[in-house]
Design a protein around this motif. Structure first.
Motif, PDB file in Angstrom:
ATOM      1  N   UNK A   1       4.992  22.194 -62.588  1.00  0.00           N
ATOM      2  CA  UNK A   1       4.297  23.161 -61.728  1.00  0.00           C
ATOM      3  C   UNK A   1       3.805  22.501 -60.440  1.00  0.00           C
ATOM      4  N   UNK A   2       3.210  21.323 -60.566  1.00  0.00           N
ATOM      5  CA  UNK A   2       2.734  20.585 -59.400  1.00  0.00           C
ATOM      6  C   UNK A   2       3.915  20.161 -58.513  1.00  0.00           C
ATOM      7  N   UNK A   3       4.976  19.675 -59.141  1.00  0.00           N
ATOM      8  CA  UNK A   3       6.145  19.239 -58.369  1.00  0.00           C
ATOM      9  C   UNK A   3       6.817  20.417 -57.659  1.00  0.00           C
ATOM     10  N   UNK A   4       6.836  21.567 -58.293  1.00  0.00           N
ATOM     11  CA  UNK A   4       7.411  22.752 -57.649  1.00  0.00           C
ATOM     12  C   UNK A   4       6.580  23.125 -56.422  1.00  0.00           C
ATOM     13  N   UNK A   5       5.263  23.110 -56.550  1.00  0.00           N
ATOM     14  CA  UNK A   5       4.402  23.427 -55.399  1.00  0.00           C
ATOM     15  C   UNK A   5       4.701  22.470 -54.234  1.00  0.00           C
ATOM     16  N   UNK A   6       4.781  21.178 -54.534  1.00  0.00           N
ATOM     17  CA  UNK A   6       5.067  20.191 -53.487  1.00  0.00           C
ATOM     18  C   UNK A   6       6.462  20.389 -52.907  1.00  0.00           C
ATOM     19  N   UNK A   7       7.443  20.600 -53.777  1.00  0.00           N
ATOM     20  CA  UNK A   7       8.828  20.764 -53.317  1.00  0.00           C
ATOM     21  C   UNK A   7       8.986  22.019 -52.474  1.00  0.00           C
ATOM     22  N   UNK A   8       8.306  23.094 -52.847  1.00  0.00           N
ATOM     23  CA  UNK A   8       8.392  24.331 -52.058  1.00  0.00           C
ATOM     24  C   UNK A   8       7.972  24.085 -50.617  1.00  0.00           C
ATOM     25  N   UNK A   9       6.897  23.345 -50.433  1.00  0.00           N
ATOM     26  CA  UNK A   9       6.401  23.040 -49.088  1.00  0.00           C
ATOM     27  C   UNK A   9       7.373  22.120 -48.358  1.00  0.00           C
ATOM     28  N   UNK A  10       7.774  21.049 -49.013  1.00  0.00           N
ATOM     29  CA  UNK A  10       8.634  20.063 -48.349  1.00  0.00           C
ATOM     30  C   UNK A  10      10.018  20.629 -48.032  1.00  0.00           C
ATOM     31  N   UNK A  11      10.553  21.444 -48.929  1.00  0.00           N
ATOM     32  CA  UNK A  11      11.856  22.046 -48.664  1.00  0.00           C
ATOM     33  C   UNK A  11      11.775  23.049 -47.514  1.00  0.00           C
ATOM     34  N   UNK A  12      10.681  23.804 -47.473  1.00  0.00           N
ATOM     35  CA  UNK A  12      10.505  24.771 -46.376  1.00  0.00           C
ATOM     36  C   UNK A  12      10.443  24.067 -45.026  1.00  0.00           C
ATOM     37  N   UNK A  13       9.989  22.825 -45.029  1.00  0.00           N
ATOM     38  CA  UNK A  13       9.886  22.044 -43.794  1.00  0.00           C
ATOM     39  C   UNK A  13      11.127  21.200 -43.521  1.00  0.00           C
ATOM     40  N   UNK A  14      12.133  21.316 -44.375  1.00  0.00           N
ATOM     41  CA  UNK A  14      13.321  20.455 -44.274  1.00  0.00           C
ATOM     42  C   UNK A  14      13.966  20.547 -42.902  1.00  0.00           C
ATOM     43  N   UNK A  15      14.376  19.407 -42.417  1.00  0.00           N
ATOM     44  CA  UNK A  15      14.947  19.322 -41.072  1.00  0.00           C
ATOM     45  C   UNK A  15      16.298  18.621 -41.071  1.00  0.00           C
ATOM     46  N   UNK A  16      17.086  18.764 -42.117  1.00  0.00           N
ATOM     47  CA  UNK A  16      18.327  18.004 -42.194  1.00  0.00           C
ATOM     48  C   UNK A  16      19.528  18.899 -42.437  1.00  0.00           C
ATOM     49  N   UNK A  17      20.679  18.355 -42.148  1.00  0.00           N
ATOM     50  CA  UNK A  17      21.956  18.994 -42.437  1.00  0.00           C
ATOM     51  C   UNK A  17      22.744  18.029 -43.308  1.00  0.00           C
ATOM     52  N   UNK A  18      22.857  18.318 -44.610  1.00  0.00           N
ATOM     53  CA  UNK A  18      23.565  17.386 -45.492  1.00  0.00           C
ATOM     54  C   UNK A  18      25.043  17.185 -45.152  1.00  0.00           C
ATOM     55  N   UNK A  19      25.535  17.888 -44.163  1.00  0.00           N
ATOM     56  CA  UNK A  19      26.912  17.665 -43.730  1.00  0.00           C
ATOM     57  C   UNK A  19      27.015  16.438 -42.827  1.00  0.00           C
ATOM     58  N   UNK A  20      25.880  15.963 -42.301  1.00  0.00           N
ATOM     59  CA  UNK A  20      25.860  14.807 -41.403  1.00  0.00           C
ATOM     60  C   UNK A  20      25.310  13.618 -42.184  1.00  0.00           C
ATOM     61  N   UNK A  21      26.194  12.772 -42.655  1.00  0.00           N
ATOM     62  CA  UNK A  21      25.778  11.694 -43.543  1.00  0.00           C
ATOM     63  C   UNK A  21      26.554  10.416 -43.311  1.00  0.00           C
ATOM     64  N   UNK A  22      25.953   9.332 -43.801  1.00  0.00           N
ATOM     65  CA  UNK A  22      26.569   8.009 -43.762  1.00  0.00           C
ATOM     66  C   UNK A  22      26.185   7.277 -45.041  1.00  0.00           C
ATOM     67  N   UNK A  23      27.115   6.557 -45.624  1.00  0.00           N
ATOM     68  CA  UNK A  23      26.792   5.665 -46.735  1.00  0.00           C
ATOM     69  C   UNK A  23      26.797   4.255 -46.166  1.00  0.00           C
ATOM     70  N   UNK A  24      25.689   3.558 -46.375  1.00  0.00           N
ATOM     71  CA  UNK A  24      25.532   2.218 -45.837  1.00  0.00           C
ATOM     72  C   UNK A  24      24.884   1.366 -46.920  1.00  0.00           C
ATOM     73  N   UNK A  25      25.542   0.296 -47.312  1.00  0.00           N
ATOM     74  CA  UNK A  25      25.021  -0.595 -48.364  1.00  0.00           C
ATOM     75  C   UNK A  25      24.685   0.171 -49.641  1.00  0.00           C
ATOM     76  N   UNK A  26      25.524   1.131 -49.987  1.00  0.00           N
ATOM     77  CA  UNK A  26      25.334   1.880 -51.221  1.00  0.00           C
ATOM     78  C   UNK A  26      24.282   2.969 -51.158  1.00  0.00           C
ATOM     79  N   UNK A  27      23.742   3.235 -49.982  1.00  0.00           N
ATOM     80  CA  UNK A  27      22.726   4.277 -49.831  1.00  0.00           C
ATOM     81  C   UNK A  27      23.289   5.409 -48.979  1.00  0.00           C
ATOM     82  N   UNK A  28      22.925   6.628 -49.343  1.00  0.00           N
ATOM     83  CA  UNK A  28      23.347   7.808 -48.592  1.00  0.00           C
ATOM     84  C   UNK A  28      22.232   8.230 -47.662  1.00  0.00           C
TER      85      UNK A  28
END
Length: 189
Positions: free
Chosen positions: A129-156
């Motif tokens: 319940x707490x994580x959903x509350x936090x995620x709802x806020x953070x997702x609503x503020x999301x500023x990314x496009x997952x189509x624009x990505x790079x993998x560097x040293x095993x990290x996305x």
């Protein structure tokens, strides 16, 4: 937890002046890695869809186990869409997008939540319940496009758009350092 860092959203955490939600999590198999979104609700289990019954919604291919599931989805897609675009619910509670294992899921209050792996799912369930509350806020503020990505040293690393992604590539070491600090701060909360 450090293993989740490889899915850290770099500019989603460092550039706050943009306004675009994350898109649907997808793989080469389509949305939800080819799993049937309706099956979670009707069969109460994660079930791979097939090539026979597919539908396009929001520019993404969704796969189903039957024509009935396809029809249910097309009649009311919002009822079956996973929360946070199908990205990890735990990850979004911490402020970043992470891929999911479609086998690690929960339906709560008629909404489908997915998680990165079994360990993350168990941790998420303890404080959902707490994580959903936090995620709802953070997702609503999301500023990314997952189509624009790079993998560097095993990290996305994901970026806001193509232009920002190109700028990020020119100064990636500095941007990664900033993102690592933001990630560490998020883990302390």
């Amino acid at each position: 937890m450090k293993k989740l860092a490889f899915l850290l959203i770099v500019l989603g955490l460092t550039f706050n002046g943009f306004g675009q939600k994350s898109k649907i999590f997808k793989t080469k198999n389509g949305a939800l890695d080819g799993y049937d979104p309706v099956a979670y609700f009707t069969s109460k289990k994660a079930t791979k869809g097939g090539e026979t019954f597919t539908s396009s919604y929001n520019g993404v291919t969704w796969k189903f186990t039957s024509n009935e599931h396809k029809s249910l989805f097309e009649a009311n897609p919002e009822q079956y869409l996973p929360q946070y675009g199908g990205w990890c619910a735990f990850g979004w509670s911490k402020g970043y997008a992470a891929k999911v294992d479609p086998e690690e899921w929960t339906i709560l209050n008629g909404k489908l939540y997915l998680n990165y792996n079994e360990g993350v799912h168990k941790k998420w369930l303890k404080d959902k319940e707490n994580m959903i509350r936090k995620a709802d806020v953070k997702y609503a503020e999301a500023k990314v496009d997952p189509e624009e990505w790079t993998i560097l040293n095993g990290k996305l690393y994901l970026n806001y758009n193509e232009g920002v992604h190109k700028k990020w590539l020119k100064d990636k070491e500095n941007m990664i350092r900033k993102a690592d600090v933001k990630y560490a701060e998020a883990q302390m909360k």
